[in-house]
Enzyme design. Structure first.
Site, PDB file in Angstrom:
ATOM      1  N   GLY A  46       0.834  -1.189   0.000  1.00 41.21           N
ATOM      2  CA  GLY A  46       0.000   0.000   0.000  1.00 41.21           C
ATOM      3  C   GLY A  46       0.873   1.245   0.000  1.00 41.21           C
ATOM      4  N   GLN A  51       3.047   9.966   1.263  1.00 42.22           N
ATOM      5  CA  GLN A  51       4.343   9.284   1.209  1.00 42.22           C
ATOM      6  C   GLN A  51       5.134   9.620  -0.046  1.00 42.22           C
ATOM      7  OE1 GLN A  51       2.570   5.218   2.203  1.00 42.22           O
ATOM      8  NE2 GLN A  51       4.576   5.135   3.157  1.00 42.22           N
ATOM      9  N   CYS A 100       6.513  -0.050   6.921  1.00 38.96           N
ATOM     10  CA  CYS A 100       6.066   1.105   6.144  1.00 38.96           C
ATOM     11  C   CYS A 100       7.232   1.573   5.293  1.00 38.96           C
ATOM     12  CB  CYS A 100       5.626   2.206   7.102  1.00 38.96           C
ATOM     13  SG  CYS A 100       5.056   3.705   6.279  1.00 38.96           S
ATOM     14  N   LEU A 101       6.970   1.906   4.036  1.00 41.13           N
ATOM     15  CA  LEU A 101       8.048   2.361   3.149  1.00 41.13           C
ATOM     16  C   LEU A 101       8.658   3.671   3.635  1.00 41.13           C
ATOM     17  CD1 LEU A 101       6.437   1.479  -0.301  1.00 41.13           C
ATOM     18  CD2 LEU A 101       8.315   0.281   0.842  1.00 41.13           C
ATOM     19  N   HIS A 142      -3.842   1.218   8.047  1.00 44.47           N
ATOM     20  CA  HIS A 142      -2.469   1.738   7.997  1.00 44.47           C
ATOM     21  C   HIS A 142      -2.374   2.902   7.004  1.00 44.47           C
ATOM     22  CE1 HIS A 142       2.074   1.173   7.897  1.00 44.47           C
ATOM     23  NE2 HIS A 142       1.854   1.948   6.845  1.00 44.47           N
ATOM     24  N   GLU A 143      -2.915   2.714   5.807  1.00 43.19           N
ATOM     25  CA  GLU A 143      -2.835   3.772   4.780  1.00 43.19           C
ATOM     26  C   GLU A 143      -3.689   4.980   5.181  1.00 43.19           C
ATOM     27  OE1 GLU A 143      -0.485   3.528   2.817  1.00 43.19           O
ATOM     28  OE2 GLU A 143      -0.152   1.391   3.106  1.00 43.19           O
TER      29      GLU A 143
HETATM   30 NI    NI Z   1       2.932   3.318   5.688  1.00 40.17          NI
END
Ligand code: NI
Length: 185
Positions: A46, A51, A100-101, A142-143
């Site tokens: 995701g 981000q 998470c990225l 999360h997103e």
């Molecule tokens: Ni994330």
């Protein structure tokens, strides 16, 4: 086009993201770029617009890349969420590891409800209201957090937070080892 991923410490990740309308410039291109960026990162399922440095209410999720033996129900599960609103969180509270990225090299156990009800627009601005449970509900929560200016580490205990403080500081300084393009604070 691959976009750089903004890392923890960058203020865009702490802003409340704004809703968009159909006329948002180059939206289709942005959505395509977000999927491409996520696929190229190799371990994201995701990605939320903040981000990639854009504070709008948009995130993309693709669970079809998961191991189909383990998650056969997600074989074709790919969805774009615009202006989403989680109207209900319900069911059991489950602890599960999240990454998470925007927090490369880190993963922590996060408690979340097993189910959500969410209203959203898809990439064609068609309205949906649906319930999701299990892994999809976790990724959605999360997103969604990213749109609210939150990150999963906000949900962990103060003690645990203290323990990873050094790692968080390194990420904020851009001292990370990750294979994708990124932008630190
Ligand atoms: Ni994330």
């Amino acid at each position: 086009m691959i976009l750089p991923i903004y890392l923890y410490g960058n203020p865009v990740l702490r802003k409340l993201a704004q809703p968009i309308d159909k006329d948002y410039p180059k939206l289709t291109q942005l959505i395509d770029d977000m999927y491409e960026t996520m696929y190229r990162s190799e371990d994201g399922v995701g990605l939320a617009a903040p981000q990639v440095g854009i504070s709008i209410r948009l995130f993309v999720i693709d669970l079809s890349t998961l191991d189909t033996d383990k998650y056969p129900e997600y074989k074709d599960w790919k969805k774009t969420f615009i202006n989403p609103e989680i109207t209900e969180r319900f069911g059991e509270v489950i602890s599960y590891d999240e990454g998470c990225l925007s927090l490369p090299g880190l993963s922590e156990t996060v408690r979340r409800h097993n189910s959500v009800r969410i209203k959203y627009l898809d990439e064609n601005f068609t309205e949906h209201e649906e319930e999701f449970s299990g892994f999809s509900a976790r990724v959605i929560q999360h997103e969604y957090d990213h749109l609210e200016g939150h990150m999963y580490i906000d949900h962990i205990s103060p003690i645990r937070r203290q323990m990873i403080k050094g790692k968080l500081n390194s990420i904020a300084k851009g001292k990370v080892n990750c294979k994708y393009k990124y932008r630190a604070a």
